[in-house]
Design an enzyme around this catalytic site. Structure first.
Site, PDB file in Angstrom:
ATOM      1  N   GLY A  80       0.822  -1.201   0.000  1.00  0.00           N
ATOM      2  CA  GLY A  80       0.000   0.000   0.000  1.00  0.00           C
ATOM      3  C   GLY A  80       0.857   1.251   0.000  1.00  0.00           C
ATOM      4  O   GLY A  80       2.084   1.191   0.136  1.00  0.00           O
ATOM      5  N   GLY A 129       0.036  -5.367   0.924  1.00  0.00           N
ATOM      6  CA  GLY A 129      -1.241  -5.285   0.227  1.00  0.00           C
ATOM      7  C   GLY A 129      -1.315  -6.174  -0.989  1.00  0.00           C
ATOM      8  O   GLY A 129      -2.404  -6.597  -1.394  1.00  0.00           O
ATOM      9  N   GLU A 152       5.719  -5.917   7.398  1.00  0.00           N
ATOM     10  CA  GLU A 152       5.225  -4.772   8.179  1.00  0.00           C
ATOM     11  C   GLU A 152       6.054  -4.466   9.419  1.00  0.00           C
ATOM     12  O   GLU A 152       6.159  -3.295   9.827  1.00  0.00           O
ATOM     13  CB  GLU A 152       3.756  -5.000   8.562  1.00  0.00           C
TER      14      GLU A 152
END
Length: 363
Positions: A80, A129, A152
């Site tokens: 993302g 994502g 992440e």
């Protein structure tokens, strides 16, 4: 989300290009993520365009299979737009981030539940994502170019887009290892860990696309069998002894201690890596993956992840700091708060899991 390589397009002609190419032909509905300069990083408009296409194709009897792929030669999707997320968080606009997350997670669930076969080509870089739009597809294809990850924790965050659901169901303690370290999987690892189903060499993808359009049999089983090849043995499988031993420990400090006690050089290197990452991100990710193992389905895991990402976005400094250090300034020197695992409050992960967003994910 993931620390995607988000580029700002300045060429007016490039800016006019649709960011998702949508077309249907000969029974095949094709979605192509089309931000190649940003490795097809997802933004809200792209997510909404994919929703619209899937809604239109579901009742359309002229479309019986959906294919997702990516433009450019670098990968399907790097994640993302984390630059935008950092701006929203630091400017006090977490509600804007919440809008994106709700739309994105609804798309992840939509793909998993879609009544028609959904084929995803996770060719090249497919992270964060990108896992959300491929990992829940009914037919997940990887190639020798594939690089899959949930990275992440590298930006002081936690896996989302249904990533904890996939991690929770990986063999042994591979899910904890992948979630905490953000390690990159090749095609063999991705199939072994349950993030992909089939290995198709990159040079055969065009032929596979053509066959999807020209097949006479609406069942894909025979067609997939024709293109599927056996990948090399997974390195993750060979590392299971030290991964399972270390990542079965109850806490992150205990995981690090077990890694230090192992004879494998890879275990020591993993301990060093964990020492560089956000203590908050590591503790919450460990708890999230283990909690997801007890959840009934993907929607429940997405709801848990939504609470966690909003907890990070509204209460924790590490998310914006991690994006600054890894993506914006690229100094690779994040200043985590708290700075060490020893400084973490003992109930931190439990409080994160208990956080209730102002607007629930499913309402």
């Amino acid at each position: 989300m993931a620390p995607g390589n988000v580029a700002h397009v300045t060429d007016p002609a490039a800016a006019a290009e649709p960011t998702v190419l949508v077309r249907a032909r000969a029974g095949l509905g094709r979605l192509t993520l089309n931000r190649p300069r940003a490795i097809n990083a997802l933004d809200l408009g792209m997510v909404q365009r994919m929703h619209e296409a899937l809604d239109a194709w579901e009742p359309d009897t002229d479309v019986d299979v959906v294919l997702l792929d990516g433009a450019g030669d670098r990968g399907l999707c790097a994640g993302g737009d984390v630059r935008g997320l950092a701006e929203q968080v630091t400017s006090g606009r977490a509600d804007d981030a919440a809008v994106f997350f709700r739309e994105e997670y609804a798309l992840n669930a939509r793909i998993a539940e879609y009544p028609k076969p959904f084929v995803a080509f996770a060719d090249g870089i497919t992270m964060g994502g990108g896992i959300g739009v491929t990992g829940h597809a009914s037919i997940r294809v990887v190639t020798e170019r594939s690089q899959l990850a949930m990275p992440e924790t590298r930006i002081g965050f936690t896996p989302d887009v249904g990533g904890t659901w996939l991690l929770a169901h990986a063999p042994g303690r591979v899910g904890e290892y992948l979630g905490l370290t953000g390690a990159v999987m090749d095609a063999s690892d991705a199939i072994y860990a349950g993030f992909a189903d089939h290995f198709v060499p990159h040079e055969n993808l065009d032929g596979f696309r053509d066959a999807l359009e020209t097949r006479a049999d609406p069942s894909l089983a025979e067609l997939v069998f024709l293109f599927d090849e056996t990948p090399p043995r997974s390195k993750l499988e060979d590392a299971r002894a030290w991964i399972d031993d270390a990542f079965a420990a109850d806490t992150v400090p205990e995981i690090v201690e077990r890694l230090r006690a192992r004879p494998e050089p890879e275990a020591a290197a993993t301990a060093d890596l964990l020492g560089e990452l956000s203590p908050t991100g590591l503790a919450v990710t460990l708890a999230a993956v283990r909690s997801a193992r007890e959840l009934p389905d993907l929607r429940a895991a997405l709801a848990q992840e939504y609470g966690l990402v909003m907890w990070f976005a509204t209460t924790q400094p590490d998310l914006a700091e991690g994006i600054r250090a890894q993506v914006i300034d690229k100094d690779r020197a994040p200043r985590w708060s708290p700075a060490t695992l020893a400084d973490l409050p003992p109930e931190l992960a439990a409080s994160a899991l208990a956080f209730q967003p102002a607007i629930p994910l499913w309402s």
